[in-house]
Design an enzyme around this catalytic site. Structure first.
Site, mmCIF file in Angstrom:
data_model
loop_
_atom_site.group_PDB
_atom_site.id
_atom_site.type_symbol
_atom_site.label_atom_id
_atom_site.label_comp_id
_atom_site.label_asym_id
_atom_site.label_seq_id
_atom_site.Cartn_x
_atom_site.Cartn_y
_atom_site.Cartn_z
ATOM 1 N N LYS A 151 0.929 -1.022 0.015
ATOM 2 C CA LYS A 151 -0.064 -0.024 -0.011
ATOM 3 C C LYS A 151 0.885 1.092 -0.064
ATOM 4 C CE LYS A 151 -4.484 1.055 0.305
ATOM 5 N NZ LYS A 151 -5.779 0.436 -0.132
ATOM 6 N N GLY A 167 -20.248 6.895 4.871
ATOM 7 C CA GLY A 167 -19.504 7.122 4.030
ATOM 8 C C GLY A 167 -20.158 6.863 2.499
ATOM 9 N N VAL A 168 -20.555 7.905 1.831
ATOM 10 C CA VAL A 168 -21.094 7.379 0.531
ATOM 11 C C VAL A 168 -20.539 8.083 -0.643
ATOM 12 C CG1 VAL A 168 -23.527 7.197 1.238
ATOM 13 C CG2 VAL A 168 -22.913 9.454 0.851
ATOM 14 N N GLY A 169 -19.157 7.978 -0.721
ATOM 15 C CA GLY A 169 -18.229 8.143 -1.614
ATOM 16 C C GLY A 169 -18.333 6.906 -2.812
ATOM 17 N N ASN A 170 -17.338 6.710 -3.573
ATOM 18 C CA ASN A 170 -17.353 5.795 -4.782
ATOM 19 C C ASN A 170 -17.970 4.297 -4.408
ATOM 20 O OD1 ASN A 170 -16.311 7.721 -6.400
ATOM 21 N ND2 ASN A 170 -14.016 7.025 -5.608
HETATM 22 P P1 NAD Z 1 -14.309 7.886 -1.238
HETATM 23 O O1 NAD Z 1 -13.269 8.946 -0.752
HETATM 24 O O2 NAD Z 1 -14.913 7.748 -2.496
HETATM 25 O O3 NAD Z 1 -15.352 7.881 -0.316
HETATM 26 C C1 NAD Z 1 -15.176 7.883 1.044
HETATM 27 C C2 NAD Z 1 -16.161 8.946 1.685
HETATM 28 O O4 NAD Z 1 -16.216 8.552 3.086
HETATM 29 C C3 NAD Z 1 -16.192 10.301 1.291
HETATM 30 O O5 NAD Z 1 -17.506 10.730 0.698
HETATM 31 C C4 NAD Z 1 -15.813 10.793 2.556
HETATM 32 O O6 NAD Z 1 -16.461 12.023 2.700
HETATM 33 C C5 NAD Z 1 -16.460 10.043 3.702
HETATM 34 N N1 NAD Z 1 -15.905 9.898 4.904
HETATM 35 C C6 NAD Z 1 -14.667 9.903 5.548
HETATM 36 N N2 NAD Z 1 -14.661 9.930 6.857
HETATM 37 C C7 NAD Z 1 -16.065 9.914 7.254
HETATM 38 C C8 NAD Z 1 -16.565 9.765 8.496
HETATM 39 N N3 NAD Z 1 -16.056 9.805 9.670
HETATM 40 N N4 NAD Z 1 -18.083 9.555 8.419
HETATM 41 C C9 NAD Z 1 -18.566 9.684 7.371
HETATM 42 N N5 NAD Z 1 -18.100 9.556 6.244
HETATM 43 C C10 NAD Z 1 -16.928 9.794 6.164
HETATM 44 O O7 NAD Z 1 -13.480 6.337 -0.990
HETATM 45 P P2 NAD Z 1 -14.082 4.912 -1.428
HETATM 46 O O8 NAD Z 1 -13.093 4.660 -2.928
HETATM 47 O O9 NAD Z 1 -15.637 5.141 -1.597
HETATM 48 O O10 NAD Z 1 -13.389 4.086 -0.355
HETATM 49 C C11 NAD Z 1 -14.270 3.867 0.727
HETATM 50 C C12 NAD Z 1 -13.626 2.836 1.665
HETATM 51 O O11 NAD Z 1 -13.346 1.474 0.861
HETATM 52 C C13 NAD Z 1 -12.115 3.065 2.034
HETATM 53 O O12 NAD Z 1 -11.745 2.557 3.364
HETATM 54 C C14 NAD Z 1 -11.412 2.156 1.019
HETATM 55 O O13 NAD Z 1 -10.076 1.805 1.605
HETATM 56 C C15 NAD Z 1 -12.332 1.072 1.021
HETATM 57 N N6 NAD Z 1 -11.910 0.334 -0.297
HETATM 58 C C16 NAD Z 1 -12.247 0.963 -1.649
HETATM 59 C C17 NAD Z 1 -12.012 0.250 -2.846
HETATM 60 C C18 NAD Z 1 -12.439 0.941 -4.050
HETATM 61 O O14 NAD Z 1 -12.443 0.246 -5.060
HETATM 62 N N7 NAD Z 1 -12.688 2.137 -4.287
HETATM 63 C C19 NAD Z 1 -11.501 -1.222 -2.788
HETATM 64 C C20 NAD Z 1 -11.511 -1.641 -1.541
HETATM 65 C C21 NAD Z 1 -11.577 -0.868 -0.240
#
Ligand code: NAD
Length: 351
Positions: free
Chosen positions: A79, A179-182
């Site tokens: 990582k 958390g409603v990101g990607n």
């Molecule tokens: P992202 O940055 O698109 O979304 C994360 C969201 O969480 C953001 O909207 C952010 O504002 C919100 N956030 C952060 N801290 C917060 C809190 N304390 N309370 C509420 N919301 C909060 O990231 P992502 O790609 O959606 O990834 C989310 C998680 O999934 C991470 O832990 C990442 O390591 C894990 N993950 C992602 C992938 C992937 O394919 N993107 C794969 C495996 C694991």
């Protein structure tokens, strides 16, 4: 006689990356290359203390080793965690410098997106090294943003475990999503389509509000989401949400989400188990993204990705069943299985 302390888990290597000109600062943690090149995304985030950044990288790298091993991928675990500069900075120059740092490792580490990085950043990295995935997909081939695959794997896992082990369907059930990101938004859309009721929270209030409008979800504060009355809690933000403070407040029977490192410590896995809350080990259910990254890196197609992503749900159910049979926490069972796979490969390599 002086006895050496037992080394329970160690990283193969920790590379410090730094470039004064662009402000690049961070580390690349390589936990294991036994099964193949160490693969894991690049997190770009602000850390108050460098030791927190390093600790995060090492924890995440170990999680990647275990995730890749259990997903049956020919990849080790690593990582990159980079410090997001305060104020304005040249993003392209920053990620080009990161690309040069990866190139210097000669294929020992393969990067892709994680929190804070995007497809554009990976294209910038690609200008300096070929050891990068998560690039725009070529027609018929694997590639592109891995998060829809991650969301699919989490959704299918949640659906299978609730139906087969907890005796309810997601249709009509309430799911609280942190958390409603990607990943979180993709999961919410699938849950909505399945007929689940959604309660959501995000640091980015505008993002939460827009998704709530689209999916008729209820928004709560980020400090409230873990304690919401719901059948399932889905952590999809950053790590450490399952801790001594939140576990006693949880009302969900099942925790299953996309975030990495949801348990703040191993003891928290046991605390969940003692409270009778079923926990889907995060690196088992969120492997969809790395499955896509792996297929892209090795030149495979999206059908191969789908087949491997849909295999996550039965794998989870089997781990949960084993945990129930042995009265262990699912995290313990998953760690043990991954460690056995890596140890077997190491013995094979040494023979
Ligand atoms: P992202 O940055 O698109 O979304 C994360 C969201 O969480 C953001 O909207 C952010 O504002 C919100 N956030 C952060 N801290 C917060 C809190 N304390 N309370 C509420 N919301 C909060 O990231 P992502 O790609 O959606 O990834 C989310 C998680 O999934 C991470 O832990 C990442 O390591 C894990 N993950 C992602 C992938 C992937 O394919 N993107 C794969 C495996 C694991």
């Amino acid at each position: 006689m002086v006895r050496s302390p037992k080394v329970v888990d160690m990283q193969e290597c920790l590379h410090v990356v730094s470039d004064d000109e662009t402000g690049l600062t961070g580390v690349i943690a390589i936990h294991s290359t036994v099964l193949g090149p160490a693969a894991g995304g690049c997190r770009f985030w602000h850390y108050d203390a460098h030791c927190d950044l390093v600790a995060d990288a090492m924890r995440l790298a170990r999680g990647m080793s275990y995730k890749n091993a259990l997903a049956g991928l020919p990849l080790g675990g690593g990582k990159a965690v980079l410090q997001r500069p305060k104020g304005t900075f040249d993003r392209e120059a920053y990620f080009k410098a990161f690309g040069r740092a990866i190139e210097a490792l000669k294929g020992a580490y393969v990067t892709a997106e994680d929190v804070g990085t995007n497809v554009g950043d990976m294209h910038t990295v690609r200008q300096e090294t070929k050891h990068v995935a998560g690039l725009t997909a070529q027609p018929g081939m694997a590639g592109g943003d891995p998060s829809p695959w991650t969301a699919l794997g989490v959704f299918e896992s949640m659906k299978a475990a609730t139906r087969e082990l907890l005796g309810f369907d997601l249709s009509g059930a309430t799911v609280a999503v942190q958390g409603v990101g990607n990943v979180g938004a993709g999961l919410c859309r699938r849950l909505h389509h399945e007929g689940a009721k959604l309660v959501i929270a995000d640091l980015d209030e505008a993002r939460a509000a827009a998704l709530a409008k689209e999916l008729n979800a209820k928004v709560v504060g980020i400090d409230e989401i873990a304690a919401v009355e719901a059948e399932v809690f889905a952590p999809c933000a950053l790590g450490g949400i399952l801790n001594a403070d939140t576990i006693p407040k949880l009302r969900a029977r099942f925790v299953c989400g996309g975030a990495n490192n949801q348990l703040a410590s191993d003891a928290d896995g046991k605390a969940m188990h003692n409270r009778g809350i079923l926990f889907a080990p995060d690196y088992v259910v969120n492997a969809g993204g790395i499955i896509n990254v792996s297929a892209e890196y090795f030149g495979e197609n999206s059908h191969q990705v789908r087949d491997r992503v849909v295999a996550i749900a039965p794998r989870l159910v089997s781990i949960l069943r084993q945990a129930m049979d042995e009265s262990l926490s699912p995290a313990t069972v998953a760690d043990r299985s991954a460690q056995e796979l890596i140890a077997r490969a190491r013995r094979h390599e040494a023979a």
